[in-house]
Design a protein around this motif. Sequence first.
Motif, short mmCIF file in Angstrom:
data_model
loop_
_atom_site.label_atom_id
_atom_site.label_comp_id
_atom_site.label_asym_id
_atom_site.label_seq_id
_atom_site.Cartn_x
_atom_site.Cartn_y
_atom_site.Cartn_z
N SER A 71 14.78 5.72 -11.29
CA SER A 71 14.58 6.44 -12.54
C SER A 71 14.15 7.88 -12.28
O SER A 71 13.53 8.16 -11.24
N GLU A 72 14.46 8.77 -13.22
CA GLU A 72 14.02 10.16 -13.06
C GLU A 72 12.51 10.24 -12.96
O GLU A 72 11.97 10.99 -12.16
N ASN A 73 11.82 9.49 -13.78
CA ASN A 73 10.36 9.45 -13.73
C ASN A 73 9.93 8.10 -13.17
O ASN A 73 10.01 7.08 -13.87
N PRO A 74 9.49 8.06 -11.92
CA PRO A 74 9.13 6.78 -11.31
C PRO A 74 7.78 6.24 -11.79
O PRO A 74 7.39 5.14 -11.39
N GLY A 75 7.09 7.00 -12.64
CA GLY A 75 5.82 6.53 -13.17
C GLY A 75 4.63 7.25 -12.57
O GLY A 75 4.77 8.08 -11.66
N PRO A 76 3.43 6.97 -13.07
CA PRO A 76 2.22 7.67 -12.62
C PRO A 76 2.03 7.58 -11.11
O PRO A 76 2.17 6.51 -10.52
N GLY A 77 1.73 8.72 -10.49
CA GLY A 77 1.50 8.75 -9.05
C GLY A 77 2.75 8.95 -8.22
O GLY A 77 2.66 9.10 -7.00
N GLY A 78 3.94 8.94 -8.87
CA GLY A 78 5.16 9.23 -8.15
C GLY A 78 5.67 8.09 -7.29
O GLY A 78 5.22 6.94 -7.39
N ILE A 79 6.63 8.41 -6.41
CA ILE A 79 7.30 7.35 -5.65
C ILE A 79 6.36 6.70 -4.65
O ILE A 79 6.52 5.51 -4.34
N TYR A 80 5.37 7.43 -4.14
CA TYR A 80 4.45 6.81 -3.19
C TYR A 80 3.62 5.72 -3.87
O TYR A 80 3.33 4.69 -3.26
N ALA A 81 3.23 5.96 -5.12
CA ALA A 81 2.48 4.94 -5.84
C ALA A 81 3.32 3.69 -6.05
O ALA A 81 2.82 2.56 -5.93
N ARG A 82 4.63 3.86 -6.34
CA ARG A 82 5.48 2.69 -6.55
C ARG A 82 5.69 1.93 -5.23
O ARG A 82 5.77 0.70 -5.23
N LEU A 83 5.80 2.66 -4.14
CA LEU A 83 5.94 1.98 -2.84
C LEU A 83 4.67 1.19 -2.52
O LEU A 83 4.74 0.06 -2.02
N GLU A 84 3.53 1.77 -2.81
CA GLU A 84 2.27 1.05 -2.57
C GLU A 84 2.17 -0.17 -3.47
O GLU A 84 1.68 -1.23 -3.02
N ASP A 85 2.60 -0.04 -4.72
CA ASP A 85 2.58 -1.19 -5.62
C ASP A 85 3.40 -2.35 -5.05
O ASP A 85 3.10 -3.52 -5.32
N ASP A 86 4.43 -2.01 -4.26
CA ASP A 86 5.31 -3.04 -3.68
C ASP A 86 4.80 -3.53 -2.33
O ASP A 86 5.49 -4.26 -1.64
N GLY A 87 3.61 -3.09 -1.94
CA GLY A 87 3.00 -3.60 -0.71
C GLY A 87 3.13 -2.72 0.50
O GLY A 87 2.70 -3.10 1.60
N HIS A 88 3.71 -1.54 0.37
CA HIS A 88 3.86 -0.62 1.50
C HIS A 88 2.65 0.32 1.54
O HIS A 88 2.61 1.35 0.87
N VAL A 89 1.65 -0.06 2.31
CA VAL A 89 0.40 0.70 2.37
C VAL A 89 0.54 1.81 3.41
O VAL A 89 0.92 1.54 4.56
#
Length: 259
Positions: free
Chosen positions: A175-193
Amino acid sequence: MGTAVGGGRAVPRYVQIAEEIVQQIRAGALKPGDLVPSESELVERYGVAGGTIRKAMVEVRASGLVETRHGKGSIVKDRPPVRLRSSDRFRASHRRGGKAAYLAESAQSGATAKVSVLYIGPTEAPQDIAERLDVPAGTQVLARRRLYFRNGVPVETASSYLPWDVVKDIPQLFSENPGPGGIYARLEDDGHVFAEFVETLTARPAAKAEASELALSPGAPVIHLLRNAVTEAGRVVEVCDTLMAADQFVFEYRIPAAD
């Protein structure tokens, strides 16, 4: 008189003139948006030939304080630099607060930031990106290309490359807007610390197309930055290929002195 002697060496007259104009800009005598006096005005003011003034203006443009606009002349830039704090800009607290790195650093400098998404979708990994991601060249990856603005002025382009097996189940990254915190936040949400971010910087003149995209004078200096986002598992889950207008950024690093 073509040169002056200072500190045991001859200083060319065009260098003296350039230094005086630069000083006028830095002192505020020439303000952002002001036109630098024309060649004929400077010839009359300094009593030198037009060739001397043209050489002086080459030096002034190299300072990054002015830009040349066709049909208008040289204009003082209104582009105060963003200060990048390497030890701070990727703090997890920024992402938890809903701010991606660029928005966080712009807010700290009091600037108005805007991001324009140019492309999101699959692409073949170029050789240098593939090596950083540890995949064969030409492997399908997700590309996210953005153009960043500061106070309405384009200052940076960035292309993120992410492994397809990592992103295929994270729909927000498409998506154009990956949500609060950007793409790094989404990667962390998926378990990539994340464990660290590794950056490599080089400086060079802008190519013609790059200068046009960033509204720079031809050949203006740019910073080419490549960043690996490395997880605690030791995997690079994003490579960001960034081109930055050199006059817009100050890099500040904190380097521990102890082991």
